[in-house]
Design an enzyme around this catalytic site. Structure first.
Site, PDB file in Angstrom:
ATOM      1  N   ALA A  21     128.905  17.359 158.583  1.00 24.06           N
ATOM      2  CA  ALA A  21     129.125  17.849 157.222  1.00 24.06           C
ATOM      3  C   ALA A  21     129.834  16.859 156.304  1.00 24.06           C
ATOM      4  O   ALA A  21     129.452  16.676 155.159  1.00 24.06           O
ATOM      5  CB  ALA A  21     129.911  19.152 157.295  1.00 24.06           C
ATOM      6  N   ARG A  68     133.471  18.633 160.113  1.00 25.86           N
ATOM      7  CA  ARG A  68     132.378  17.859 160.721  1.00 25.86           C
ATOM      8  C   ARG A  68     131.255  18.741 161.269  1.00 25.86           C
ATOM      9  O   ARG A  68     130.075  18.422 161.170  1.00 25.86           O
ATOM     10  CB  ARG A  68     132.972  17.041 161.869  1.00 25.86           C
ATOM     11  CG  ARG A  68     131.986  16.386 162.818  1.00 25.86           C
ATOM     12  CD  ARG A  68     132.763  15.668 163.913  1.00 25.86           C
ATOM     13  NE  ARG A  68     131.948  15.247 165.036  1.00 25.86           N
ATOM     14  CZ  ARG A  68     131.457  14.026 165.184  1.00 25.86           C
ATOM     15  NH1 ARG A  68     131.654  13.108 164.263  1.00 25.86           N
ATOM     16  NH2 ARG A  68     130.738  13.711 166.245  1.00 25.86           N
ATOM     17  N   GLU A  79     125.251   4.275 161.396  1.00 27.28           N
ATOM     18  CA  GLU A  79     126.569   4.595 160.838  1.00 27.28           C
ATOM     19  C   GLU A  79     126.737   3.701 159.623  1.00 27.28           C
ATOM     20  O   GLU A  79     126.803   2.485 159.740  1.00 27.28           O
ATOM     21  CB  GLU A  79     127.684   4.316 161.856  1.00 27.28           C
ATOM     22  CG  GLU A  79     127.603   5.155 163.132  1.00 27.28           C
ATOM     23  CD  GLU A  79     128.134   6.575 162.964  1.00 27.28           C
ATOM     24  OE1 GLU A  79     128.638   6.913 161.875  1.00 27.28           O
ATOM     25  OE2 GLU A  79     128.035   7.345 163.937  1.00 27.28           O
TER      26      GLU A  79
END
Ligand SMILES: [Zn+2]
Length: 530
Positions: free
Chosen positions: A203, A265, A418
């Protein structure tokens, strides 16, 4: 000594964990949320960190960058009422540490802006929306964050404006009942390779959601003006799902400058309870990227419902995971590329991430494409990415979507990205808004390498199939001609039958002489007749 330090901290955690699953107003008044940067320099310091990471309640100690090896930094966000205890714990254990963010709320306002506070940003948005409204991918200005309903509405408008090139899809519903939407881009002839890109499974990783939206915007606006983009519409089918965890994302937006909600998260599934040795505690949500059916629960995941890496009750127990897994499975073997966008650390991760030195069979190709993607990404603004498997470059974890896609669906190019910033930077998840567009732009440069490779392989395969078909047609034609001209020519020599009685194989072993002397007997009329 290590044991004692841990015990003190465990007792303090138990003491402090009275209220779970709700945002405490008091925290905001008590003092600031802080982010600590710790460098475990010995084996036992690392073990202590890992122990806290695996057992801590994410509401008390939230690991932004989990512990992995000695001398690698660990980032932890600590709630106001725990900062004093936490610092004491670090001092008692002689952990080298710094305070990376002294006041997270202040940082959030400063870096992500609050619409109420930033009149300039609001007026700029209204202005640009006005002039862009009639364009194909129009409606939303990039470089900003938007609510889930706005994002879905925007994708629908794009699909409406490009009916033959784009369509909207709903893969299922979240735990709180939100539709999980994505957009399909490309002319689908039922054969072209498929690439899927998702974001926002975690999230708080807002930069990943923005990056996925930026890709949609590029594709929607580029069809008429950019030949490269148009070639993507012609050669692949691209699915982009910008928010896989809509409940979690909306939760992070509820109270955007409150670190308790902004730094959420997991998903927002119903509370699960567990006994932690002191009391029964109940918490919402599952880490959806630990819930996939790949080595479920083995490593880098927690069975404790209040942990930020809680893996859920069983593999695919969550509606979001199930919906996405079914969606990917239904794409069949046309699915050649899968990229999931996360934040942060600047990493290009490939399979497998549960154990060091475990790879899929085509690891050389996977690694080669990753290396080229990272190089292309770096050429945009000089951003440096590392590439490798989870345990090689960050930490081991299991139950992630890309490993599942690699192993269970045999997706050839499956990567977890990432995005910015690097973990050496202090901001972590709070990326300065001015970095959003450059982040998305450079990521696209890397993603293009993967897409181009998939297109190249597809075209090579098409060319090979085409060549085989042409060859087969030519052989078939020659055979038909042979049959139709059988017995239609005469032999030059009287001795043909005699020669064959001496050597039954003579038509084959002396073909050139037989073509001249005995074409009829040897069934070679199609070669001598015009
Ligand atoms: Zn993530």
């Amino acid at each position: 000594m290590g044991r004692l330090v841990w015990l003190i901290f465990a007792i303090f955690l138990a003491f402090s964990q009275k209220c779970q699953g709700k945002i405490e107003e008091n925290d905001v008044n008590e003092g600031p949320f802080k982010v600590y940067r710790i460098v475990p320099t010995t084996g036992w310091q690392l073990e202590e960190m890992i122990r806290i990471f695996e057992n801590a309640d994410s509401e008390e100690a939230d690991f932004w960058h989990p512990p992995s090896v000695v001398n690698q930094t660990v980032d932890v966000m600590v709630s106001p009422k725990n900062t004093r205890f936490f610092e004491k714990f670090l001092q008692n254990g002689s952990f080298p540490f710094e305070i990376a963010i002294k006041d997270l709320k202040k940082k959030l306002i400063e870096k992500e802006g609050d619409e109420k506070l930033s009149r300039f940003s609001r007026s700029r948005r209204i202005f640009v929306e006005k002039i862009m409204r009639d364009g194909p991918g129009s409606g939303l200005v990039m470089g900003e964050y938007y609510g889930y309903a706005t994002i879905v509405d925007w994708m629908k408008r794009i699909a409406d404006r490009m009916p033959r090139l784009a369509s909207i899809l709903e893969i299922g519903r979240s735990a709180e009942g939100r539709g999980i939407f994505g957009i399909k881009l490309g002319h689908d002839d039922g054969r072209k390779p498929i690439v899927v890109i998702d974001a926002g499974i975690h999230a708080r990783e807002w930069a990943s959601i923005h990056t996925a939206m930026y890709f949609i915007n590029l594709m929607a606006n580029g069809h008429d003006s950019d030949p490269w983009i148009r070639s993507y519409f012609d050669n692949i089918v691209l699915y982009i799902l910008p928010v896989l965890n809509p409940d979690g994302y909306e939760f992070t937006r509820n109270d955007r400058t409150n670190p308790r909600s902004r730094m959420w998260r997991k998903s927002r599934s119903q509370q699960r309870c567990a006994w932690d040795g002191q009391s029964t505690k109940c918490c919402h949500g599952v880490d959806l990227n630990r819930n996939f059916d790949f080595r479920f629960g083995e490593v880098g995941a927690s069975r404790y419902p209040c942990s930020e890496i809680y893996h859920g009750e069983s593999a695919h127990s969550e509606p979001e995971t199930r919906a996405f897994a079914n969606f990917l499975m239904n794409l069949g073997d046309r699915l050649k590329g899968y990229i999931t966008l996360h934040a942060y650390s600047q990493l290009w991760i490939y399979s497998y991430s549960h154990r060091k030195f475990t790879y899929p069979a085509n690891i050389e190709e996977i690694r080669n494409v990753a290396a080229r993607a990272v190089a292309a990404l770096g050429r945009e603004f000089g951003t440096r990415y590392q590439y490798g498997t989870g345990p090689e470059i960050i930490y081991a974890f299991s139950g992630g979507s890309t490993d599942w896609a690699t192993e269970k669906l045999r997706v050839k190019y499956s990567y977890t990205l990432e995005l910015r910033p690097t973990y050496e930077e202090w901001n972590g998840f709070v990326l300065d808004k001015r970095q959003l567009i450059p982040t998305a732009k450079e990521t696209w440069a890397g993603v293009k390498v993967v897409i181009d490779q998939i297109i190249l392989e597809y075209r090579t395969k098409i060319a090979r199939v085409f060549r085989q078909r042409v060859n087969a047609e030519a052989l078939e034609k020659a055979e038909q001609r042979r049959i139709s001209l059988k017995g239609k020519c005469s032999d030059e020599s009287q001795s043909c039958l005699h020669w064959r009685s001496q050597n039954p194989d003579i038509c084959r072993t002396s073909q050139s002489a037989m073509l001249r002397e005995c074409p009829n007997m040897c069934d070679l009329c199609h070669l001598v007749l015009p």
